[in-house]
Design a protein around this motif. Structure first.
Motif, PDB file in Angstrom:
ATOM      1  N   ASN A  53       0.813  -1.226   0.000  1.00 10.90           N
ATOM      2  CA  ASN A  53       0.000   0.000   0.000  1.00 10.90           C
ATOM      3  C   ASN A  53       0.844   1.272   0.000  1.00 10.90           C
ATOM      4  O   ASN A  53       0.305   2.364  -0.179  1.00 10.90           O
ATOM      5  CB  ASN A  53      -0.918   0.026   1.235  1.00 10.90           C
ATOM      6  N   GLU A  54       2.137   1.126   0.191  1.00 11.93           N
ATOM      7  CA  GLU A  54       2.977   2.309   0.447  1.00 11.93           C
ATOM      8  C   GLU A  54       3.173   3.202  -0.767  1.00 11.93           C
ATOM      9  O   GLU A  54       3.560   4.362  -0.613  1.00 11.93           O
ATOM     10  CB  GLU A  54       4.317   1.870   1.045  1.00 11.93           C
ATOM     11  N   TRP A  55       2.867   2.724  -1.968  1.00 12.99           N
ATOM     12  CA  TRP A  55       3.035   3.559  -3.167  1.00 12.99           C
ATOM     13  C   TRP A  55       2.139   4.799  -3.125  1.00 12.99           C
ATOM     14  O   TRP A  55       2.430   5.814  -3.753  1.00 12.99           O
ATOM     15  CB  TRP A  55       2.763   2.758  -4.444  1.00 12.99           C
ATOM     16  N   LEU A  56       1.025   4.720  -2.367  1.00 15.73           N
ATOM     17  CA  LEU A  56       0.071   5.823  -2.320  1.00 15.73           C
ATOM     18  C   LEU A  56       0.291   6.744  -1.120  1.00 15.73           C
ATOM     19  O   LEU A  56      -0.447   7.694  -0.913  1.00 15.73           O
ATOM     20  CB  LEU A  56      -1.360   5.253  -2.300  1.00 15.73           C
ATOM     21  N   ILE A  57       1.327   6.465  -0.332  1.00 14.76           N
ATOM     22  CA  ILE A  57       1.610   7.247   0.869  1.00 14.76           C
ATOM     23  C   ILE A  57       2.919   8.011   0.668  1.00 14.76           C
ATOM     24  O   ILE A  57       3.927   7.419   0.294  1.00 14.76           O
ATOM     25  CB  ILE A  57       1.746   6.313   2.104  1.00 14.76           C
ATOM     26  N   GLY A  58       2.901   9.316   0.902  1.00 16.69           N
ATOM     27  CA  GLY A  58       4.164  10.057   0.760  1.00 16.69           C
ATOM     28  C   GLY A  58       3.968  11.559   0.891  1.00 16.69           C
ATOM     29  O   GLY A  58       2.855  12.083   0.763  1.00 16.69           O
ATOM     30  N   SER A  59       5.052  12.254   1.135  1.00 14.38           N
ATOM     31  CA  SER A  59       5.043  13.705   1.276  1.00 14.38           C
ATOM     32  C   SER A  59       4.519  14.360  -0.004  1.00 14.38           C
ATOM     33  O   SER A  59       4.954  14.020  -1.104  1.00 14.38           O
ATOM     34  CB  SER A  59       6.468  14.187   1.562  1.00 14.38           C
ATOM     35  N   GLY A  60       3.568  15.269   0.159  1.00 14.44           N
ATOM     36  CA  GLY A  60       2.994  15.961  -0.994  1.00 14.44           C
ATOM     37  C   GLY A  60       1.886  15.201  -1.690  1.00 14.44           C
ATOM     38  O   GLY A  60       1.227  15.745  -2.583  1.00 14.44           O
ATOM     39  N   MET A  61       1.676  13.944  -1.296  1.00 13.69           N
ATOM     40  CA  MET A  61       0.602  13.145  -1.889  1.00 13.69           C
ATOM     41  C   MET A  61      -0.672  13.321  -1.047  1.00 13.69           C
ATOM     42  O   MET A  61      -0.649  13.929   0.022  1.00 13.69           O
ATOM     43  CB  MET A  61       1.018  11.681  -1.967  1.00 13.69           C
ATOM     44  N   ALA A  62      -1.791  12.770  -1.542  1.00 15.42           N
ATOM     45  CA  ALA A  62      -3.051  12.864  -0.787  1.00 15.42           C
ATOM     46  C   ALA A  62      -2.885  12.227   0.590  1.00 15.42           C
ATOM     47  O   ALA A  62      -3.280  12.801   1.610  1.00 15.42           O
ATOM     48  CB  ALA A  62      -4.172  12.193  -1.567  1.00 15.42           C
ATOM     49  N   LEU A  63      -2.275  11.056   0.619  1.00 12.92           N
ATOM     50  CA  LEU A  63      -2.014  10.365   1.882  1.00 12.92           C
ATOM     51  C   LEU A  63      -0.633  10.791   2.394  1.00 12.92           C
ATOM     52  O   LEU A  63       0.347  10.060   2.306  1.00 12.92           O
ATOM     53  CB  LEU A  63      -2.094   8.842   1.700  1.00 12.92           C
ATOM     54  N   ASP A  64      -0.600  12.022   2.897  1.00  5.79           N
ATOM     55  CA  ASP A  64       0.659  12.638   3.320  1.00  5.79           C
ATOM     56  C   ASP A  64       0.848  12.417   4.824  1.00  5.79           C
ATOM     57  O   ASP A  64       0.070  12.939   5.630  1.00  5.79           O
ATOM     58  CB  ASP A  64       0.609  14.141   3.009  1.00  5.79           C
ATOM     59  N   PRO A  65       1.879  11.650   5.214  1.00  3.48           N
ATOM     60  CA  PRO A  65       2.080  11.396   6.641  1.00  3.48           C
ATOM     61  C   PRO A  65       2.472  12.635   7.448  1.00  3.48           C
ATOM     62  O   PRO A  65       2.446  12.600   8.674  1.00  3.48           O
ATOM     63  CB  PRO A  65       3.205  10.350   6.666  1.00  3.48           C
ATOM     64  N   GLU A  66       2.786  13.726   6.773  1.00  7.58           N
ATOM     65  CA  GLU A  66       3.045  14.973   7.493  1.00  7.58           C
ATOM     66  C   GLU A  66       1.738  15.667   7.911  1.00  7.58           C
ATOM     67  O   GLU A  66       1.734  16.531   8.781  1.00  7.58           O
ATOM     68  CB  GLU A  66       3.914  15.906   6.638  1.00  7.58           C
ATOM     69  N   LYS A  67       0.637  15.265   7.260  1.00  6.85           N
ATOM     70  CA  LYS A  67      -0.674  15.843   7.576  1.00  6.85           C
ATOM     71  C   LYS A  67      -1.600  14.843   8.270  1.00  6.85           C
ATOM     72  O   LYS A  67      -2.388  15.202   9.144  1.00  6.85           O
ATOM     73  CB  LYS A  67      -1.367  16.310   6.285  1.00  6.85           C
ATOM     74  N   TYR A  68      -1.499  13.591   7.859  1.00  4.02           N
ATOM     75  CA  TYR A  68      -2.470  12.590   8.308  1.00  4.02           C
ATOM     76  C   TYR A  68      -1.817  11.466   9.101  1.00  4.02           C
ATOM     77  O   TYR A  68      -0.621  11.192   8.955  1.00  4.02           O
ATOM     78  CB  TYR A  68      -3.206  11.992   7.100  1.00  4.02           C
ATOM     79  N   PHE A  69      -2.633  10.823   9.926  1.00  2.53           N
ATOM     80  CA  PHE A  69      -2.249   9.611  10.634  1.00  2.53           C
ATOM     81  C   PHE A  69      -2.887   8.458   9.873  1.00  2.53           C
ATOM     82  O   PHE A  69      -4.114   8.298   9.885  1.00  2.53           O
ATOM     83  CB  PHE A  69      -2.734   9.659  12.080  1.00  2.53           C
ATOM     84  N   ILE A  70      -2.066   7.707   9.163  1.00  2.00           N
ATOM     85  CA  ILE A  70      -2.550   6.673   8.241  1.00  2.00           C
ATOM     86  C   ILE A  70      -2.346   5.304   8.883  1.00  2.00           C
ATOM     87  O   ILE A  70      -1.229   4.953   9.283  1.00  2.00           O
ATOM     88  CB  ILE A  70      -1.798   6.765   6.889  1.00  2.00           C
TER      89      ILE A  70
END
Length: 339
Positions: A53-70
């Motif tokens: 699933n990690e391809w969709l998680i990253g800085s600047g992406m919709a699933l941004d771990p700097e903004k969200y708790f995924i």
């Protein structure tokens, strides 16, 4: 592979069977904020584990771990959460109990509320059987889930989907002459035929016609089928695969005490803002099926992924498809759920 375990204790499943010492494997990305309202749940698909699933998680992406708790919970049966391959007798291998998507989501709800004290989920997102879990979250917990974004995933196995999964199951069971008493004799090598069957469904006619496998470094169709499909399936435990196939074949979001099989009612009960993204050329989780579902969800938009990658338009392989999914999730997250 770093991940955490949430012990569930003895779990009473929808089937009535109690699975002892059950557990969920999960991984988190980012930090839970003080208000606990920056939560995204991203369940895994058939055969996948959290790393896929990690391809969709990253800085600047919709699933941004700097903004969200995924939170990425692993599907029961996938080899990391409770599965035929890691459960002690009498529930090991072919004796593992039947687990539904409803069971999975109920246990994920326990993880999210008991472990983290979360009461609101900004988004549930997922591919394929992860998409079914997104629909189930919306139907099971309409007050809690603000948005859902299933991609290349349907809210139940429509008859054709059921038949496709049955074909995969038959390819595996033929190795033991369809004798249920011999299922514990199945080996990883017996998964070869399953990979061959799935090769015809995972990608579209146009993908093969245009020989897109050459872009992936394969010189011939045979090399591609052996190098991708056989290889990936022969790494999967056959008993885990049978367990996940059963889960997939019985994954109707209305097959539970909340909706008693009323599929339309289950869809109409989803309050979340929804972005439904089928692969436009998906052969077994079809855009037509998703379109029917999207029409019944009060706050849904229907956004087919324009792609010849079939079901695998949602797999994180083709950059144009990835961009389409990410853009639409960003747009969904930007929409207010107030009013």
């Amino acid at each position: 592979m770093e991940y955490e375990i949430f012990d569930l204790g003895d779990v009473s499943l929808q089937s009535g069977v109690t699975l002892p010492n059950a557990f969920l494997a999960y991984k988190t990305y980012g930090i839970l904020n003080e208000k606990k309202d920056n939560v995204i749940v991203y369940p895994t698909a058939f055969g996948d584990q959290h790393v896929q699933n990690e391809w969709l998680i990253g800085s600047g992406m919709a699933l941004d771990p700097e903004k969200y708790f995924i939170i990425v919970p692993n599907l029961l049966g996938n080899g990391l959460s409770s599965s035929p391959s890691n459960t002690l007798p009498p529930f090991d291998r072919a004796n593992f109990p039947q687990v539904t998507i409803y069971d999975n989501v109920k246990l994920q709800h326990r993880l999210i509320t008991e472990k983290f004290g979360i009461q609101k989920i900004a988004l549930v997102v997922g591919w394929s059987m992860g998409g079914i879990q997104a629909f189930q979250w919306g139907a099971s917990y309409p007050e809690m889930v603000e948005r859902i974004a299933p991609f290349a995933g349907i809210a139940k196995p429509w008859p054709h989907t059921f038949v496709v999964l049955n074909g995969m199951k038959a390819a595996l069971l033929s190795a033991v002459g369809f004798d249920s008493n011999k299922q514990n004799q199945l080996t990883f090598a017996d998964m070869r035929a399953v990979g061959r069957v799935y090769a015809g469904w995972g990608l579209s006619h146009a993908f093969y016609r245009e020989e897109l496998y050459r872009e992936m470094g394969f010189d011939s169709l045979e090399d591609f089928v052996a190098g991708v499909w056989e290889d990936s399936f022969m790494k999967m435990d056959p008993h885990n695969v049978l367990a996940m196939l059963w889960t997939g074949q019985h994954a109707d979001i209305s097959a539970n005490p909340l909706y008693n099989g009323d599929f339309d009612k289950a869809l109409k009960s989803i309050r979340a803002l929804a972005c439904i993204m089928p692969g436009s050329t998906d052969l077994f989780c079809t855009a037509d099926d998703n379109e029917y579902e999207a029409k019944l969800i009060p706050n849904a938009v229907f956004k087919p992924i324009p792609s010849i990658w079939g079901h695998f338009a949602g797999r994180g392989i083709n950059s144009a498809d990835n961009q389409f999914i990410d853009d639409n999730i960003k747009h969904l997250l930007a929409r207010s759920t107030n009013g």
